[in-house]
Structure formats: structure tokens, C-alpha cells
Design an enzyme around this catalytic site. Structure first.
Site, PDB file in Angstrom:
ATOM      1  N   THR A 382      50.662 121.532 -31.831  1.00 59.11           N
ATOM      2  CA  THR A 382      50.002 121.658 -33.355  1.00 59.11           C
ATOM      3  C   THR A 382      50.031 122.749 -33.863  1.00 59.11           C
ATOM      4  O   THR A 382      50.773 123.679 -33.284  1.00 59.11           O
ATOM      5  CB  THR A 382      48.406 121.313 -32.891  1.00 59.11           C
ATOM      6  OG1 THR A 382      48.136 120.073 -32.049  1.00 59.11           O
ATOM      7  CG2 THR A 382      47.417 121.300 -34.207  1.00 59.11           C
ATOM      8  N   SER A 453      39.791 114.242 -31.657  1.00 65.41           N
ATOM      9  CA  SER A 453      40.774 115.599 -31.755  1.00 65.41           C
ATOM     10  C   SER A 453      39.968 116.725 -31.304  1.00 65.41           C
ATOM     11  O   SER A 453      38.699 116.757 -31.377  1.00 65.41           O
ATOM     12  CB  SER A 453      41.195 115.877 -33.266  1.00 65.41           C
ATOM     13  OG  SER A 453      42.033 116.696 -33.378  1.00 65.41           O
ATOM     14  N   GLY A 474      47.118 123.730 -29.441  1.00 65.15           N
ATOM     15  CA  GLY A 474      46.969 123.777 -27.775  1.00 65.15           C
ATOM     16  C   GLY A 474      46.483 122.515 -27.239  1.00 65.15           C
ATOM     17  O   GLY A 474      45.965 122.686 -25.716  1.00 65.15           O
TER      18      GLY A 474
END
Length: 571
Positions: A382, A453, A474
Site C-alpha cells: 500500500t 481494510s 503495511g
């Protein structure tokens, strides 16, 4: 590659519940030196994208203009995670004082089904959820960035997108980060698809450092969006190409899914910690709720008394993390489909009840911890970037394709890499995803649902003014990485560079292991083991991009030294 020192041991001592230590902004006295500016600051994982953002600020754009420009630029310069074919979250604090959250998380296609990622024996099949065309959710990035620009920006879309278009058409020189990721991760997925191989490969090898990456098709897609807005992506030629790619290979995204996608503006999760106001992303991110939940637990202890890097401080944080991740496994999901007990999870009373279960001298095995009873309290790859302008607008954006390069699939002639975010659903309750996170029915696959998420763009305010803007990639470690940026600055009095450099640790309940970066004292590790922690030392985690604002308005930026080719810059 930057060199970074991680053997910090700060022996600070303060009274329980006392005001937090004052943060020093005297660069000459700092162990680590943040970047200093007065008029604007950008911090991102890529130096070129950071400079794009700073240039937009210099041209009179505000923080949102710069953030959108950075977001589109990273789709070109950092294709590992920067994207048009993925999604993410934005936290925004306007100069007028409004704090808001923009959710542009991907959604499951309308034809998605509960058991679509199970094999014929009823077991979760990670190949289906990670590398097949089934793995892609309907992308949200273009909708999210254009929504933010239209509502809170000051410059036209075609102006903020011009840098990205130029970079794609003229090409960029492959840097260390991209070369390493193409070799390490890209070789697993990109060569399997002709469209992807044509972009990122030269002969039979991935592009190497120093070679030029030209993305002509991506430039054309960017030009379409710059001219016609989000409709170019969701209803025009790009949508046609994505739908055709999916139909040819068994994917589920169709033109109706794309045309029906909407980014959503949501109310942020808010908490108070030692006199600071924490604003973070609400569900379908789990990050905001659990950062605040953990902070609420830790507020019952005097972390500063124990000191950064001490076994006792790490013990307290790790035990608090276990309880939060256990709750995550049961209660978190898309708020448009399931009731998320946000008030209970962020309740100070609930946090106190969990704090009372923590033993400073004994690690509670994860097998003895489960999701809490909330009834009494109801009422990897990400990328993140942060921007602050001179007027006081602050933006934190975390967006992703999920794993590095996503599925590795480029849709038709668009030049756009597709995400594999469907893996963030719980393919089967109790079965870990690629990040080892366990989920339940609340995060089961369902049509048009947004997968849970861990992305956690976060704003910390002091007396109503922006004090810290931060976030990180991460996977499952995003929450704890951002948490430690807050703890390092508030409890341990570090400046933004010191906080970024400090070694990190992580516990996510399952598996029952306390992960530490290199740099902690052998004595600390020994003491943690004596407390019963299952300590493992593993490679670096996170890549924070952070900005701190001093009381006089001076901006201090820090790009994480764990990343190569990232940059914090201002003017």
C-alpha cells in the site's frame, strides 16, 4: 539507500496522566532532522511524486489539489501501489476547521458470491482471491480523487493531472524501489499477462534500475480522465476495456458495476488522547476504530514513565493490540451492510475494562483472548502520502492495489493495473488472509460490499489545529505502525523524524507472536520473553509519510527511512 539508526532508548519519566511532554522543534537539538518549511509540505513514497505535489502548492493550489496530483502521479511512478485500478481512503482537515473522510474503497462486483473463493473441498483458495481475474473489486481511486478535488480543491482536474500525464508519456527512470519490486514481486505476476509484460519487461527480464519506463497507454487513459472526469473511467472507453478484460477471463466486474460505483464521504472516527484529538478513518477501514480503542486502553497507563523501547511499555501496547485485533475479527465490516458497534469499541469504559485485564508481568496467550462482549457499552503493499498547505488544509491519503502490483493484470489497452482487494474479504470465517488477519461473517464476500481494510490515514489535532498528519502501508501492520507514530510523538516527546526512525513492534492477536524490528535492546527482548511473549525479530515494517505542524505554523516533514526513493519536501 538512507541509513537509519534504530537503537533508541529514551529514559523519560512523567507523572501519571500528566500533560504530555512538550515537543521540541529546535532542529539543531534533534537526534533526527525533519524537513522544515513554512508554505507547504508533501511527504510520499516517491521523490518525483512529492515534487509534483510541491509544484502544485507553489502554483497556488491547496493541499487537496496537491494530494490529487500526487495520487495520479504515483500511479505512474510507483505502480507497485500507486494506482487507478485500486482504491483507498482520504482524511481531510480544512482550513475552516471541518474534518471529513472520503471512502473510495473498492466494491465487490454485483455477481460476487459468499463462497466464490472456496475450492471444491470448501477450503479458501488464495490463488482465486489474489492472482485471478476474480480477485479484483470495482476500483474507487478515480472516483475518490475527483470527488475530493471537486468539493475541496481549487484547481481544475486537467491542471493537477498534467504532471502525471507527462511522466507517463515521456517515461521515468526506474529507481531502486521499483527495480527491486519488479524483480522480487513483479516476476511472480506480471510476466503471466501479455499486456503487463509489454509495459514492465524488456526482452526476458524486468526493467532494471536506470532503464526508462514509458507508459503510453496509461498516458492516454490519464488524458481521457483529465478531459472528461471520472466518467471517462467508469462509463467510457476505460470501462469498456476493463469489462472486456474481465469477461474474457472469468472476472466479474462489468460495465454496470463500474457505472454504479460511488465514492462516499463519511464521518471520521474521533477520539481523545491525553489532550489531543484523534481523527481517523471509519469503517470499512478498521484502522480508525482500533487505533482509538488501543489509545483508550493505553490512556490508563503512564507509558512515558516506562520509557520508549522498554519491555514494560512494549508489554502494555502489545497486550492492548491483542484485544483490539480480536474484536476486529468479529465486529468490523462494511457499515452499509453490517452494524459496526463503533460507539462500544471506542468507549472509554470498554477500554478501561480491557486495561484491567492487562498484566504488566505476564503476556496473556492469544488463545485466552476472544472478541469482547460489547453489550454493556453500546450507546503489503500500500502507499501513503501526507500534504499540508500554508492555509492549514491537511490531507492524509492511503491507497493501494493490495499486494504489490495487485493481480498483475493490465486491463486491455488502458495501461491500468488491477487490484486484488477481494482477498481482504473473509473467504471463509476463521481462515487468515494473505496478511494473516482472521475475519468473520461481518466481512464475508457479498455483492457491492466493500472489503474490510487496515488502511489508517490519521490526523492528530491540538486545540482544533492540525498537529500531526500520518499514515503508512503495511497490511495488518498499518494500524500498529500509525499507532506508534502517535505514541512516539505524544507520550515519548519525539519529533516527526525521530518518531519515524524509531524501531517498531507489532502484535495482531493471531498468530500469537510479538514481532519486533531489529534495534531493540537484547535486555528488552529477554524481559519480554520472561513475561511470556513469543518474540520474533523480523524485517522492517511500515513506510510512514508524516508531517508535524508547530505552534507557530512551521511545517516539519519526515519520509520513512525504511523506504528507498521516498521524499518529504516543502517550500
Amino acid at each position: 539507500m538512507k541509513q537509519w539508526i534504530i537503537g533508541l532508548a529514551l529514559g523519560l519519566s512523567f507523572q501519571v496522566m500528566a500533560a504530555p511532554p512538550p515537543v521540541s522543534y529546535s532542529v539543531e537539538e534533534d537526534v533526527f532532522h525533519p524537513v522544515k518549511a513554512r508554505n507547504g509540505m508533501v511527504s510520499s513514497v516517491d521523490a518525483i511524486a512529492t515534487r509534483v505535489g510541491v509544484d502544485i502548492l507553489k502554483q497556488g493550489g491547496n493541499a487537496v489539489d496537491a494530494a490529487v496530483a500526487v495520487g495520479f502521479a504515483l500511479a505512474v511512478t510507483h505502480p507497485q501501489a500507486g494506482n487507478l485500478g485500486g482504491g483507498g481512503f482520504m482524511m481531510l482537515h480544512t482550513a475552516s476547521g471541518k474534518v471529513t473522510a472520503i471512502d473510495f474503497r473498492e466494491t465487490a462486483p454485483a455477481r460476487a458470491s459468499r463462497d466464490m473463493f472456496l475450492d471444491d473441498k470448501g477450503n479458501a483458495d488464495s490463488k482465486k482471491s489474489l492472482t485471478s481475474h476474480l480477485a479484483s473489486g470495482t476500483p474507487g481511486t478515480v472516483a475518490g480523487l475527483t470527488l475530493a478535488l471537486g468539493k475541496y480543491g481549487s484547481l481544475p482536474l486537467n491542471k493537477v493531472m498534467q504532471p502525471a500525464i507527462g511522466l507517463a508519456r515521456k517515461g521515468i527512470v526506474v529507481n531502486d524501489a521499483l527495480a527491486d519490486d519488479l524483480k522480487q514481486y513483479g516476476s511472480e505476476v506480471l510476466p503471466q499477462h501479455a499486456n503487463s509484460r509489454a509495459i514492465f519487461w524488456k526482452a526476458d527480464k524486468p526493467l532494471a534500475k536506470g532503464e526508462r519506463l514509458v507508459q503510453t497507454n496509461l498516458a492516454k487513459s490519464l488524458e481521457m480522465i483529465a478531459e472528461n472526469g471520472a466518467d471517462a473511467f467508469y462509463k467510457g472507453h476505460i470501462a469498456e476495456q476493463i469489462a472486456t478484460e474481465m469477461a474474457k477471463h472469468g472476472g466479474l466486474i462489468d460495465k454496470a458495476d463500474l457505472a454504479g460505483y460511488r465514492a462516499v464521504e463519511r464521518t471520521p472516527v474521533r477520539g481523545d488522547y491525553r489532550g489531543y484529538q484523534i481523527y481517523a478513518m471509519p469503517p470499512p477501514s478498521s484502522g480508525g476504530i482500533h487505533i482509538i480503542q488501543i489509545l483508550n486502553i493505553l490512556e490508563n497507563f503512564d507509558l512515558a514513565k516506562y520509557g520508549f523501547g522498554s519491555a514494560d511499555a512494549i508489554q502494555l501496547v502489545a497486550e492492548a493490540e491483542k484485544y483490539a485485533y480480536a474484536d476486529r475479527s468479529k465486529y468490523l465490516g462494511d457499515p452499509d451492510f453490517v452494524k459496526v458497534p463503533e460507539a462500544a469499541l471506542t468507549s472509554k469504559a470498554y477500554a478501561k475494562s480491557l486495561a484491567q485485564k492487562i498484566d504488566l508481568n505476564r503476556a496473556r496467550p492469544s488463545s485466552e483472548i476472544g472478541p469482547g462482549n460489547l453489550t454493556p457499552y453500546e450507546s503489503d503493499q500500500t502507499t501513503h502520502f501526507s500534504v499540508v498547505d500554508k492555509a492549514g488544509n491537511a490531507v492524509a491519503v492511503t491507497y493501494t492495489l493490495n499486494t504489490t502490483f495487485g493481480t498483475g493484470i493490465v486491463a486491455g489497452d488502458t495501461g491500468i493495473l488491477m487490484n486484488n482487494e477481494m482477498d481482504d474479504f473473509s473467504a471463509k470465517p476463521g481462515t487468515p488472509n494473505v496478511y494473516g488477519l482472521v475475519g468473520g461473517e461481518a466481512n464475508a464476500v457479498g455483492p457491492r460490499k466493500r472489503p474490510l481494510s487496515s488502511m489508517s490515514p490519521t490526523l492528530v489535532l491540538k486545540d482544533g489545529k492540525t498537529w500531526l498528519v500520518t499514515g503508512s502501508p503495511g497490511g495488518s501492520r498499518i494500524i500498529t505502525t500509525v499507532l506508534q507514530m502517535v505514541l512516539n510523538t505524544i507520550d515519548f516527546g519525539m519529533n516527526v523524524a525521530e518518531a519515524s526512525n524509531a524501531p517498531r513492534f507489532h502484535h495482531q492477536w493471531q498468530p500469537d507472536e510479538l514481532r519486533l524490528e531489529k534495534g531493540f535492546s537484547p535486555d528488552t527482548i529477554r524481559l519480554l520473553k520472561q513475561k511470556g511473549q513469543n518474540v520474533v525479530v523480523k524485517p522492517a515494517m511500515g513506510s510512514t509519510q508524516s508531517i508535524m505542524v508547530a505552534p507557530d505554523g512551521t511545517l516539519y516533514g519526515a519520509a520513512d527511512p525504511r523506504s528507498v526513493d521516498d521524499l518529504a519536501a516543502g517550500y
